[in-house]
Structure formats: C-alpha cells, structure tokens
Design a protein around this motif. Structure first.
Motif, PDB file in Angstrom:
ATOM      1  N   ASP A 350       0.839  -1.245   0.060  1.00  0.00           N
ATOM      2  CA  ASP A 350       0.030   0.081   0.086  1.00  0.00           C
ATOM      3  C   ASP A 350       1.033   1.213   0.115  1.00  0.00           C
ATOM      4  O   ASP A 350       1.893   1.275   0.788  1.00  0.00           O
ATOM      5  CB  ASP A 350      -0.935  -0.039   1.257  1.00  0.00           C
ATOM      6  N   ARG A 351       0.554   1.939  -0.795  1.00  0.00           N
ATOM      7  CA  ARG A 351       1.614   3.325  -1.004  1.00  0.00           C
ATOM      8  C   ARG A 351       1.533   4.341   0.284  1.00  0.00           C
ATOM      9  O   ARG A 351       2.821   4.703   0.760  1.00  0.00           O
ATOM     10  CB  ARG A 351       0.872   4.445  -1.866  1.00  0.00           C
ATOM     11  N   SER A 352       0.413   4.347   1.105  1.00  0.00           N
ATOM     12  CA  SER A 352       0.409   5.169   2.119  1.00  0.00           C
ATOM     13  C   SER A 352       1.183   4.418   3.377  1.00  0.00           C
ATOM     14  O   SER A 352       1.729   5.017   4.125  1.00  0.00           O
ATOM     15  CB  SER A 352      -1.131   5.330   2.684  1.00  0.00           C
ATOM     16  N   ALA A 353       0.978   3.155   3.312  1.00  0.00           N
ATOM     17  CA  ALA A 353       1.763   2.401   4.316  1.00  0.00           C
ATOM     18  C   ALA A 353       3.133   2.284   3.914  1.00  0.00           C
ATOM     19  O   ALA A 353       4.148   2.686   5.260  1.00  0.00           O
ATOM     20  CB  ALA A 353       1.044   1.051   4.380  1.00  0.00           C
ATOM     21  N   SER A 354       3.633   2.401   2.897  1.00  0.00           N
ATOM     22  CA  SER A 354       4.926   2.564   2.531  1.00  0.00           C
ATOM     23  C   SER A 354       5.536   4.015   3.010  1.00  0.00           C
ATOM     24  O   SER A 354       6.728   4.206   3.679  1.00  0.00           O
ATOM     25  CB  SER A 354       4.969   2.343   1.186  1.00  0.00           C
ATOM     26  N   ARG A 355       4.788   5.048   2.661  1.00  0.00           N
ATOM     27  CA  ARG A 355       5.172   6.457   3.086  1.00  0.00           C
ATOM     28  C   ARG A 355       5.227   6.495   4.754  1.00  0.00           C
ATOM     29  O   ARG A 355       6.008   7.315   5.233  1.00  0.00           O
ATOM     30  CB  ARG A 355       4.190   7.560   2.621  1.00  0.00           C
ATOM     31  N   ARG A 356       4.007   5.997   5.370  1.00  0.00           N
ATOM     32  CA  ARG A 356       3.965   5.953   6.817  1.00  0.00           C
ATOM     33  C   ARG A 356       5.368   5.569   7.621  1.00  0.00           C
ATOM     34  O   ARG A 356       6.008   5.821   8.617  1.00  0.00           O
ATOM     35  CB  ARG A 356       2.939   5.118   7.331  1.00  0.00           C
ATOM     36  N   GLN A 357       5.844   4.317   6.857  1.00  0.00           N
ATOM     37  CA  GLN A 357       7.092   3.895   7.269  1.00  0.00           C
ATOM     38  C   GLN A 357       8.263   4.665   7.222  1.00  0.00           C
ATOM     39  O   GLN A 357       9.191   4.791   7.817  1.00  0.00           O
ATOM     40  CB  GLN A 357       7.543   2.552   6.539  1.00  0.00           C
ATOM     41  N   VAL A 358       8.231   5.561   6.161  1.00  0.00           N
ATOM     42  CA  VAL A 358       9.336   6.577   6.118  1.00  0.00           C
ATOM     43  C   VAL A 358       9.153   7.751   7.086  1.00  0.00           C
ATOM     44  O   VAL A 358      10.082   7.987   7.934  1.00  0.00           O
ATOM     45  CB  VAL A 358       9.406   6.974   4.550  1.00  0.00           C
ATOM     46  N   GLU A 359       8.066   8.175   7.444  1.00  0.00           N
ATOM     47  CA  GLU A 359       7.787   9.009   8.416  1.00  0.00           C
ATOM     48  C   GLU A 359       7.900   8.488   9.729  1.00  0.00           C
ATOM     49  O   GLU A 359       8.518   9.241  10.358  1.00  0.00           O
ATOM     50  CB  GLU A 359       6.152   9.594   8.138  1.00  0.00           C
ATOM     51  N   ASP A 360       7.842   7.132  10.028  1.00  0.00           N
ATOM     52  CA  ASP A 360       8.103   6.687  11.162  1.00  0.00           C
ATOM     53  C   ASP A 360       9.712   6.594  11.478  1.00  0.00           C
ATOM     54  O   ASP A 360       9.815   6.057  12.601  1.00  0.00           O
ATOM     55  CB  ASP A 360       7.238   5.456  11.474  1.00  0.00           C
ATOM     56  N   LYS A 361      10.447   6.613  10.374  1.00  0.00           N
ATOM     57  CA  LYS A 361      11.824   6.590  10.457  1.00  0.00           C
ATOM     58  C   LYS A 361      12.231   4.849  11.200  1.00  0.00           C
ATOM     59  O   LYS A 361      13.189   5.060  11.759  1.00  0.00           O
ATOM     60  CB  LYS A 361      12.334   7.510  11.285  1.00  0.00           C
ATOM     61  N   ASP A 362      11.521   3.880  10.675  1.00  0.00           N
ATOM     62  CA  ASP A 362      11.904   2.799  11.208  1.00  0.00           C
ATOM     63  C   ASP A 362      13.045   1.868  10.490  1.00  0.00           C
ATOM     64  O   ASP A 362      13.851   1.260  11.084  1.00  0.00           O
ATOM     65  CB  ASP A 362      10.688   1.891  11.063  1.00  0.00           C
ATOM     66  N   TYR A 363      13.163   2.493   9.187  1.00  0.00           N
ATOM     67  CA  TYR A 363      14.153   1.552   8.389  1.00  0.00           C
ATOM     68  C   TYR A 363      15.187   2.694   7.855  1.00  0.00           C
ATOM     69  O   TYR A 363      15.079   3.518   6.780  1.00  0.00           O
ATOM     70  CB  TYR A 363      13.644   0.957   7.325  1.00  0.00           C
ATOM     71  N   ARG A 364      16.370   2.620   8.585  1.00  0.00           N
ATOM     72  CA  ARG A 364      17.272   3.870   8.353  1.00  0.00           C
ATOM     73  C   ARG A 364      18.150   3.322   7.036  1.00  0.00           C
ATOM     74  O   ARG A 364      18.431   2.266   6.987  1.00  0.00           O
ATOM     75  CB  ARG A 364      18.144   3.957   9.352  1.00  0.00           C
ATOM     76  N   SER A 365      18.667   4.255   6.133  1.00  0.00           N
ATOM     77  CA  SER A 365      19.384   4.046   4.978  1.00  0.00           C
ATOM     78  C   SER A 365      20.568   5.206   4.876  1.00  0.00           C
ATOM     79  O   SER A 365      20.225   6.367   5.094  1.00  0.00           O
ATOM     80  CB  SER A 365      18.669   4.036   3.596  1.00  0.00           C
ATOM     81  N   TYR A 366      21.760   4.773   4.677  1.00  0.00           N
ATOM     82  CA  TYR A 366      22.622   5.770   4.670  1.00  0.00           C
ATOM     83  C   TYR A 366      23.594   5.236   3.767  1.00  0.00           C
ATOM     84  O   TYR A 366      23.967   3.883   3.604  1.00  0.00           O
ATOM     85  CB  TYR A 366      23.367   6.065   6.110  1.00  0.00           C
ATOM     86  N   SER A 367      24.799   6.114   3.294  1.00  0.00           N
ATOM     87  CA  SER A 367      26.044   5.756   2.363  1.00  0.00           C
ATOM     88  C   SER A 367      26.869   6.866   2.747  1.00  0.00           C
ATOM     89  O   SER A 367      26.758   7.839   2.859  1.00  0.00           O
ATOM     90  CB  SER A 367      25.371   5.610   1.144  1.00  0.00           C
ATOM     91  N   TRP A 368      28.097   6.414   2.494  1.00  0.00           N
ATOM     92  CA  TRP A 368      29.371   7.272   2.384  1.00  0.00           C
ATOM     93  C   TRP A 368      30.451   7.004   1.796  1.00  0.00           C
ATOM     94  O   TRP A 368      30.666   5.593   1.611  1.00  0.00           O
ATOM     95  CB  TRP A 368      29.633   8.053   3.653  1.00  0.00           C
ATOM     96  N   GLY A 369      31.269   7.704   1.024  1.00  0.00           N
ATOM     97  CA  GLY A 369      32.493   7.266   0.155  1.00  0.00           C
ATOM     98  C   GLY A 369      33.274   8.462  -0.374  1.00  0.00           C
ATOM     99  O   GLY A 369      32.843   9.812   0.053  1.00  0.00           O
ATOM    100  N   VAL A 370      34.107   8.203  -0.936  1.00  0.00           N
ATOM    101  CA  VAL A 370      35.185   8.960  -1.634  1.00  0.00           C
ATOM    102  C   VAL A 370      35.336   8.869  -3.103  1.00  0.00           C
ATOM    103  O   VAL A 370      35.526   7.581  -3.257  1.00  0.00           O
ATOM    104  CB  VAL A 370      36.667   9.127  -0.661  1.00  0.00           C
ATOM    105  N   VAL A 371      35.115   9.870  -3.701  1.00  0.00           N
ATOM    106  CA  VAL A 371      35.352   9.732  -5.277  1.00  0.00           C
ATOM    107  C   VAL A 371      36.682  10.701  -5.658  1.00  0.00           C
ATOM    108  O   VAL A 371      36.883  11.876  -5.294  1.00  0.00           O
ATOM    109  CB  VAL A 371      34.270  10.259  -5.997  1.00  0.00           C
ATOM    110  N   VAL A 372      37.555   9.861  -6.315  1.00  0.00           N
ATOM    111  CA  VAL A 372      38.758  10.415  -6.624  1.00  0.00           C
ATOM    112  C   VAL A 372      38.883  10.354  -8.106  1.00  0.00           C
ATOM    113  O   VAL A 372      38.473   9.558  -8.831  1.00  0.00           O
ATOM    114  CB  VAL A 372      40.021   9.972  -6.259  1.00  0.00           C
ATOM    115  N   SER A 373      39.091  11.853  -8.645  1.00  0.00           N
ATOM    116  CA  SER A 373      39.524  11.775 -10.153  1.00  0.00           C
ATOM    117  C   SER A 373      40.501  12.839 -10.327  1.00  0.00           C
ATOM    118  O   SER A 373      40.869  13.631 -10.041  1.00  0.00           O
ATOM    119  CB  SER A 373      38.146  12.524 -10.834  1.00  0.00           C
TER     120      SER A 373
END
Length: 502
Positions: A350-373
């Motif tokens: 359900d779309r609304s349920a999917s967005r509520r999960q984001v609002e509830d901050k139950d499933y965290r996502s992160y990333s970091w890194g270094v890009v060299v050119s």
C-alpha cells in the motif's frame, strides 16, 4: 575742408564701430538662452553617451544578480513509467515458444537541490517506486525513500574561494562599470565646458570679424568720398574695396564656425534626433571671469590617484585578475569528493503504508564514500593557470602605465593653466597696443601723414589681437576644466551626485 573730411572720416569709423559692437551683442531672434550650468544640467539628463554607458553599468549590476543565482535552491519533480519484456532460457513445453517475463514500474520523485558557499552540493527529496510484474504476480510493491544526499569537494572546488569566485568577479566588474560610468559623465561635462567656451569664442571671433568688416567698409566709404573731391587716388579706393571683400569672406567663415560650434554643443546637451535640432539657436550667457589659480601638480598627484576613475578601474582589473588566478590555481588540484546520503526507507503493498514507514523512521538508510578523479596530464588546467598569471602581471603593468600617464597628464594640464594665464596677459597687452597703434595711424591719416594701406593694416592687426585674446580666455577656461578632469574632481567641483544606474 581737410578738417571737415577728417571729422567725417572719424565719425564714420566711430559709428561703424558702435554699430558692429551692438550687432555683435545681439543674438539671433529665436536664440535659446543658455548658461554653462544649464548646459551641464541638460547633458546629464539627455546626453546619449551617458545613457549608453548607464546601460553598461546596469547590465554589470544584473550580472551580479545572475551570479548570486547559483545558490538558489531548485525544486524539481519527476514522474516516469517503464515496462520491460524479458526472455527466459526456458521454453513452453506445449508451444515450444521461449518463456518471457513482464515487469512495469511507476516512479514519483520530488526534491530540492542546490549549492552552498563552501562547495557542498546537496539534495533533499523523496521518491516512491511501484514495481510489479510476473515476478510478484503483478502485485503492487511501493518502495519509498526520503532523505538527504550531498557531495563535498575536499581539494578542487573546496571552500569559499572557488565557489564565490564568479560572484566576486561579477561584483568587481560592476565596480569597474560604475567607475567607467563616472568617467563618461566627467568626460561629457568636460566636453560640454569645452564646447560652451568654443562657441563663446566663435561668437567673439564673429564680433571681431563684423567689426573688422565694418571698419573696412567705413574706410572704403571715406576713401570714395575723398576720391570724388580729388584728394585721394583711385588706387586707395581699390585697395580699400579689396579689403572689404576679404573681410566679408572672413565674416562668412566666422558665421559658419558659430553654427558648427552651436551644432556640436547641441549634440552634447540634447536628445533631439530630428533636423529641427539644426535650426535651434543658442544665446550664451557671458561666462563668469575665470579665477586666477595656482596649481601644484606634484601635490595634486595623490588626489588624482584617489579620484580618477581610470586609475580605480585599473586597480579593480588587477583585483579581478588576482581572483581569476587563485581560481585557476585551485583547478590544478585533483578532484577528491566526499559523497554521502542519509534517509529512511519504506516498503509495502500500500502506498500510504510505505510512506508512513518513512515518516516513522523505522528503516534507516545511509551511505558514504570518497570519489577521486585525477587528470593524467593537467594540460588544460596548467594552460589556464599560466594564462591567468600572465593576465595578472599584465594588469599590474597596466596599473603602473596608468599611474605614469597620470603624472604626465596632470603635469601637462597644470602647464596649460600657467601658459593660458600668461597668454591672456600677453594678448591683452598686444590688443591694447594694437588699438593704440590704430588710433595713432588714424590721426596720422587725418593730417595726411599716412595712407589707407597702413590704416587697413592696423585694423587687421587689431582684429588678430582681439581674436587671440578671446582664444586665450577660452583656452584658460578649458584648461581649468581639463585640470579638474585630470584630477577626477569635476563632479565634486560642480556638486554633481551620480545615482547608480539600475
């Protein structure tokens, strides 16, 4: 009889002189009264050079606004839909056809992105993707995300210097344009002053030419009368008539010079673009006597460095070159960027349920890194940096050149004032002596000790002396205006305040 003829001759000369002076003082019937202050006022309001340069200054100001726009946040939104039909390695045992799968996806995305002054590029947004197909029985599958992502340069383009360089250069260009606008106004005002005094001199020359013609005509009339009674030769009459013809040509030339000087002044103080401009006549108010001033070019040199627009522009050009040089030096560094993101996920049928999960901050996502050119040769960057350094040296040399030019121009302008003062004194004395000589020659003619030739010659010498004195006075007024221009004090002397063009 001889005394009577002499009296008649003297009366003719005096009457001719009075008439010529009266005619010279009369301006054309349709003349427009004009003072120097009014002429400058009209130029400030209507001169095309000032208007054109004002646009350049306004454009440079708009460029600053344009450069500041790099920090404006950008709101973006997107919707995409896609469908795929993919073959499988298996075959349908009944038909023998290759099996296939189907999948479709609808994506919604909205976000705000931008650039911060220290070089960080960021994006704050949210997205939802509904992927379905044979892999999940075509059931809705809403995958949502909301969060922040960014890229922070650590070497190339790091910090306020590279990021703000374009804005600082644009502001420097604006300052240069404002000084150029000021220089244009000063030049126009000085040009109006020149043209005003040139026209005043042209009128003075016309008065002298008229007076000279009338004196020659009076002498011709007297000679003709004396010839009729046999007291003068025909040669004297012919010589006097030749003088009148020559003075008539001088008068026509003087009238043309007045019209030319009028047209030039009108061009500076008017925005009229019709032939009616040529028909307007100007009646100048007599200029106030110019004060006797003592100038010190060495002492005023520092004033010129502070006030002259061209010197300030040269300093700003050097600053602009320095900004560009530092920017290009930064571009020699390799690109090392710290990248990262942080947010929250949601997944549901359900779309609304999917967005509520984001609002509830139950499933965290992160990333970091270094890009060299790292460019292998930096050929482009080295070429740009070398050119920027050369432009910086060029700007420094140009500043020195302008400084030297100021020394010479201020010195020359001071010398013009001193010379003009001496010329006024010398030509006034020459004119007084020429007048005295003419008077003496007329007296000698009355008693028969001179001739028409010598009287006419002295009349011509007096005319030349009068023109030279008027020219010296005009040049002195112009020398004072030029000295103010060379010091950059024209606007201050005239209490002119400039508004920054918009």
């Amino acid at each position: 009889m001889s005394n009577l003829r002499s009296l008649i001759f003297a009366l003719c000369l005096s009457i001719g002189t009075c008439l010529s002076l009266a005619a010279a003082d009369d301006m054309p019937a349709n003349a427009e009264p004009l003072s120097l202050a009014r002429a400058i006022e009209l130029a400030l309001a209507k001169n095309f050079s000032i208007q054109v340069e004002g646009y350049d200054a306004a454009i440079a100001s708009a460029r600053v606004t344009e450069s500041l726009g790099k920090f404006d946040p950008v709101l973006s939104g997107a919707y995409t839909t896609s469908g795929n039909r993919n073959p499988l390695l298996t075959f349908d045992p009944t038909s023998g056809d290759r099996n296939t799968t189907y999948d479709t996806a609808d994506s919604y995305d909205v976000g705000v992105s931008g650039l911060l002054p220290w070089g960080l590029t960021y994006r704050l947004g949210a997205s939802t993707t509904n992927a379905r197909g044979t892999f999940n029985g075509y059931a809705d599958n809403y995958d949502s995300f909301a969060g922040f992502s960014g890229t922070q340069p650590l070497l190339r383009d790091f910090g306020f210097g590279p990021t703000l360089a374009s804005i600082r250069i644009a502001r420097t260009n604006r300052a240069i344009s404002e000084w150029q606008y000021r220089q244009t106004v000063i030049d126009v005002i000085t040009g109006v002053t020149y043209a005003y005094h040139d026209l005043n001199f042209a009128y003075a020359a016309l008065r002298t030419a008229t007076r000279s013609r009338d004196l020659a005509a009076g002498l011709l009339d007297e000679n003709e009368k004396r010839f009729k009674v046999g007291s003068m030769s025909e040669y004297d009459v012919t010589a006097a008539r030749s003088r009148v013809a020559g003075r008539e040509e001088d008068l026509l030339s003087a009238e043309r010079q007045v019209r030319n000087a009028e047209n030039f002044l009108k061009q500076l103080i008017s925005d009229d673009r019709t032939p009616a401009l040529l028909g307007r006549r100007l009646a100048l108010e007599p200029p106030a006597p110019a004060p006797i001033v003592v100038v010190d070019a060495a002492a005023d040199f520092r004033v010129a460095l502070e006030k002259r627009p061209d010197y300030q522009q040269a300093k700003l050009s050097l600053r602009r070159s320095d900004l560009n040089s530092r920017l290009q030096r930064n571009q020699l560094l390799p690109r090392v960027d710290l990248v990262g993101s942080y947010g929250y996920n949601g997944l549901d049928a359900d779309r609304s349920a999917s967005r509520r999960q984001v609002e509830d901050k139950d499933y965290r996502s992160y990333s970091w890194g270094v890009v060299v050119s790292v460019p292998l040769t930096f050929t482009t960057e080295r070429g740009r940096y070398r050119a920027a350094k050369l432009q910086q040296r060029q700007a420094a040399t140009s500043l020195e050149q302008v400084e030297q030019a100021i020394v010479v121009s201020v010195g020359n302008a001071a010398g013009q004032i001193e010379t003009a003062q001496k010329r006024i004194s010398a030509n006034r004395e020459a004119r007084e002596l020429a007048q005295a000589t003419l008077d003496a020659e007329v007296k000698r003619l009355r008693v028969g000790q001179s001739s028409t030739f010598f009287v006419a010659q002295q009349q011509e010498l007096l005319s030349i002396a009068e023109v030279r004195e008027a020219a010296a006075m005009s040049d002195y007024h112009k020398a004072l205006a030029e000295y103010d221009r060379q010091l950059g004090l024209t606007l201050e002397k005239l209490n002119v305040t400039l508004d920054t063009p918009k």
